[in-house]
Enzyme design. Structure first.
Site, PDB file in Angstrom:
ATOM      1  N   GLY A  31      -9.812 -10.038  14.672  1.00  0.00           N
ATOM      2  CA  GLY A  31      -9.669  -9.899  16.292  1.00  0.00           C
ATOM      3  C   GLY A  31      -9.652 -11.325  16.036  1.00  0.00           C
ATOM      4  CB  ALA A  32     -10.425 -13.985  18.213  1.00  0.00           C
ATOM      5  N   GLY A  36      -0.417 -15.961  17.785  1.00  0.00           N
ATOM      6  CA  GLY A  36      -0.070 -16.106  16.363  1.00  0.00           C
ATOM      7  C   GLY A  36      -0.254 -14.635  15.937  1.00  0.00           C
ATOM      8  CG  HIS A  37      -3.714 -12.609  14.723  1.00  0.00           C
ATOM      9  ND1 HIS A  37      -4.665 -13.540  16.154  1.00  0.00           N
ATOM     10  CD2 HIS A  37      -3.983 -12.913  13.903  1.00  0.00           C
ATOM     11  CE1 HIS A  37      -5.920 -14.138  15.004  1.00  0.00           C
ATOM     12  NE2 HIS A  37      -5.668 -13.209  13.802  1.00  0.00           N
ATOM     13  CG  ASP A 150      -5.188 -18.964   6.907  1.00  0.00           C
ATOM     14  OD1 ASP A 150      -6.022 -19.809   7.040  1.00  0.00           O
ATOM     15  OD2 ASP A 150      -5.059 -17.531   8.196  1.00  0.00           O
ATOM     16  CB  VAL A 176       2.481 -18.796  15.928  1.00  0.00           C
ATOM     17  CG1 VAL A 176       2.746 -19.121  17.267  1.00  0.00           C
ATOM     18  CG2 VAL A 176       3.519 -18.095  15.433  1.00  0.00           C
TER      19      VAL A 176
HETATM   20  O1  PAF Z   1      -6.497 -13.878   7.961  1.00  0.00           O
HETATM   21  C1  PAF Z   1      -7.610 -13.461   8.339  1.00  0.00           C
HETATM   22  O2  PAF Z   1      -8.237 -13.141   8.961  1.00  0.00           O
HETATM   23  C2  PAF Z   1      -8.813 -12.998   6.734  1.00  0.00           C
HETATM   24  O3  PAF Z   1      -9.409 -13.854   6.008  1.00  0.00           O
HETATM   25  C3  PAF Z   1      -7.799 -11.528   6.538  1.00  0.00           C
HETATM   26  C4  PAF Z   1      -6.820 -11.629   5.787  1.00  0.00           C
HETATM   27  C5  PAF Z   1      -8.144 -10.467   7.835  1.00  0.00           C
HETATM   28  C6  PAF Z   1      -9.234 -10.647   6.398  1.00  0.00           C
HETATM   29  O4  PAF Z   1     -10.518 -10.897   6.366  1.00  0.00           O
END
Ligand code: PAF
Length: 281
Positions: A31-32, A36-37, A150, A176
């Site tokens: 969330g948040a 990028g997401h 990550d 991003v």
């Molecule tokens: O990258 C993240 O936001 C978290 O590590 C994930 C992959 C959602 C697992 O909780």
């Protein structure tokens, strides 16, 4: 857009999709949501019939003293951002559904999990691998999407997919960045104004080092020293956890090679920031 709050509800939804031969893209998040997401969600909606975004702040990947309780939460904002894209469903399970009383099973990806961030966040990648496998079992995605900021998480999850013969393609998405180069992260919200002004130095140090090894003015064996010299001169950086050259596949520290992962983790006060680039020589 459907909001699904239980594993059983999620499995029912995915059964319907799979029975009608629809591909499912899963974007796991805590969330948040930031750009990028959202760019990852767009990649998924372009490639799959159905996109499911999971929002779950996974307690198992935070150690004692980390920021679990203060991790940014903005469920209403997240839902309105996702409704504006073509995500079909948001999966927001309760912690008690994921980890019911008496929960005992964890996925440990040995080796890769212990390097880099794993040295400073023991148990973190076991928490990540465990929750991602549980999300895969609930959503049954055709493809799952993860951001390369990550990098180690991506490596650990690809290894888990291979070792456990999981039937899911793992799609890695480019980092991003803000206009000044800072990698987007929900944790950037913790930075003070001064820290935020200093934070782009991380990507600049990575890029400068990358250029220098490409043009031959720096050797791979000298990357760690160069990064430490640059980063330790930045006022807001209070700790350099790691900053060096690694093998992009094994994550072992290297002194030579044709592909180099240059990765950094620093702390600015209580806030931990990570970033990386991969350089092909
Ligand atoms: O990258 C993240 O936001 C978290 O590590 C994930 C992959 C959602 C697992 O909780």
């Amino acid at each position: 857009m459907e909001i699904i709050r239980s594993i059983s509800g999620m499995r029912e939804f995915s059964s319907d999709c799979l029975q009608s031969n629809k591909s499912i893209g899963l974007v796991p998040t805590m969330g948040a949501l930031h750009e990028g997401h959202l760019s990852i969600v767009r990649q998924s909606t372009e490639a799959n019939d159905i996109t499911v975004v999971s929002i779950f702040i996974n307690p198992a990947q935070f150690s004692e003293g980390e920021d679990f309780s203060r991790y940014p939460r903005d469920y209403d904002g997240d839902i309105s951002k996702l409704s504006a894209l073509s995500a079909a469903a948001v999966f927001m399970p309760e912690a008690a559904d994921i980890y019911p009383d008496g929960y005992k099973t964890y996925v440990e990806v040995r080796g890769l999990s212990e390097r880099l961030c794993g040295m400073f966040r023991p148990g973190h990648f076991t928490g990540v691998a465990t929750v991602v496998l549980k999300l895969f079992n609930a959503v049954r995605p055709t493809r799952a999407y993860f951001g390369l900021k990550d990098y180690q998480q991506c490596a650990v999850l690809k290894k888990m997919r291979d070792d456990l013969n999981l039937d899911c393609e793992i799609v890695l998405c480019p980092t991003v960045r803000e206009a000044d180069g800072l990698a987007m992260s929900s944790r950037n919200a913790y930075l003070s104004m001064e820290q935020r002004l200093d934070a782009p130095c991380i990507y600049k140090a990575l890029k400068d080092t990358g250029h220098a090894i490409k043009n031959g003015s720096l050797k791979i064996k000298d990357i760690a020293a160069k990064l430490h010299e640059t980063l330790s001169a930045v006022k807001s950086i209070t700790e350099i956890q790691y900053a060096s050259a690694y093998d992009p596949d094994t994550l072992d520290e290297i002194t030579h090679g044709a592909r180099v992962l240059i990765a950094v983790a620093v702390k600015m006060g209580a806030t931990r920031l990570i970033d990386n680039i991969v350089v092909e020589l």
